[in-house]
Design a protein around this motif. Structure first.
Motif, mmCIF file in Angstrom:
data_model
loop_
_atom_site.group_PDB
_atom_site.id
_atom_site.type_symbol
_atom_site.label_atom_id
_atom_site.label_comp_id
_atom_site.label_asym_id
_atom_site.label_seq_id
_atom_site.Cartn_x
_atom_site.Cartn_y
_atom_site.Cartn_z
ATOM 1 N N SER A 9 41.480 -18.857 -15.662
ATOM 2 C CA SER A 9 40.448 -18.191 -16.440
ATOM 3 C C SER A 9 40.897 -17.917 -17.883
ATOM 4 O O SER A 9 41.838 -17.148 -18.100
ATOM 5 N N LYS A 81 30.709 -18.213 -8.243
ATOM 6 C CA LYS A 81 30.200 -19.090 -9.293
ATOM 7 C C LYS A 81 28.944 -19.806 -8.787
ATOM 8 O O LYS A 81 28.886 -20.191 -7.617
ATOM 9 N N ASP A 84 25.089 -24.795 -9.539
ATOM 10 C CA ASP A 84 24.649 -25.666 -10.619
ATOM 11 C C ASP A 84 23.726 -24.882 -11.553
ATOM 12 O O ASP A 84 23.525 -23.679 -11.372
ATOM 13 N N GLU A 141 28.053 -21.744 -19.996
ATOM 14 C CA GLU A 141 28.939 -20.611 -19.714
ATOM 15 C C GLU A 141 28.749 -20.002 -18.322
ATOM 16 O O GLU A 141 29.728 -19.771 -17.606
ATOM 17 N N LEU A 143 27.944 -21.200 -15.593
ATOM 18 C CA LEU A 143 28.281 -22.075 -14.468
ATOM 19 C C LEU A 143 29.733 -21.931 -14.028
ATOM 20 O O LEU A 143 30.108 -22.370 -12.949
ATOM 21 N N HIS A 144 30.546 -21.291 -14.867
ATOM 22 C CA HIS A 144 31.986 -21.241 -14.603
ATOM 23 C C HIS A 144 32.511 -19.860 -14.243
ATOM 24 O O HIS A 144 33.725 -19.661 -14.163
ATOM 25 N N VAL A 145 31.602 -18.894 -14.038
ATOM 26 C CA VAL A 145 32.049 -17.519 -13.805
ATOM 27 C C VAL A 145 31.302 -16.869 -12.639
ATOM 28 O O VAL A 145 30.145 -17.184 -12.360
ATOM 29 N N THR A 150 28.898 -13.425 -18.314
ATOM 30 C CA THR A 150 30.120 -12.921 -18.927
ATOM 31 C C THR A 150 29.773 -11.685 -19.746
ATOM 32 O O THR A 150 28.626 -11.475 -20.133
#
Length: 198
Positions: A9, A81, A84, A141, A143-145, A150
């Motif tokens: 991360s 997460k 998609d 952004e 899609l990755h957390v 965030t």
């Protein structure tokens, strides 16, 4: 003291660096699907422990290994997460104007000593429009957390408030980490790296 962060991360790394630490990053590469739990705090802690142990096995010498993982508890569901862009969009349409609890598990290991805990922060989401959701998802952004948002990036404008440690929402609770580090006999301030004075 060699400090190893068992996480890829960028937000966790940036948080630690901003706090004066300079960890080495070693990605665990573990299969997170092997851990299941209906309790979000326990799940986050178990995932953090899995990552921490996997990296600790590969690190030689006296090192302090830190593993973390986050999940969002929202309306009885545990959200990691998104799968998609469509999943992220659907989540935001449900979350807008509501609140969830972000749980981050922390595992600290030094030699044979290991301590595990989790921190929880209530997150209040703004009542964003469909167009704002589409634009946010298009950034990639969410899609990755965990939880598809965030606090320290594009998504920060879509969080109207929090209750608890803001660092925890970013993925690593500095106050909790300080206590866990002390449990393995390391003074927090001894981890501060020397900085060049400009």
């Amino acid at each position: 003291m060699r400090l190893v962060l068992a996480s890829q991360s960028p937000a966790r790394l940036a948080t630690l660096r901003a706090a004066g630490l300079d960890p080495e990053v070693v990605v665990s590469g573990v299969d997170e699907t092997q851990v299941t739990s209906t309790d979000p705090a326990n799940l986050a802690a178990a995932l953090a422990q899995l990552k921490c142990r996997a990296v600790a096995e590969r690190v030689e010498g006296d090192a302090l290994v830190v593993g973390c993982d986050s999940v969002l508890a929202f309306e009885g569901e545990i959200l990691g997460k998104p799968a998609d862009a469509a999943d992220a969009t659907a989540r935001w349409r449900r979350m807008r104007g509501r609140s969830g609890v972000l749980h981050t598990g922390h595992c600290v290991r030094r030699g044979d000593e290991e301590f595990l805990d989790s921190a929880s922060t209530v997150v209040h989401f703004a009542d964003v429009t469909d167009a704002e959701i589409a634009a946010y998802v298009a950034t990639g952004e969410p899609l990755h957390v965990a939880g598809a948002f965030t606090l320290d990036g594009y998504g920060g404008a879509f969080v109207r408030g929090i209750e608890g440690d803001p660092h925890n929402v970013v993925g690593i609770s500095l106050p909790l980490l300080r206590l866990l580090v002390a449990d393995v006999g390391v003074e927090w301030t001894s981890l501060w790296s020397a900085r060049d004075e400009a």
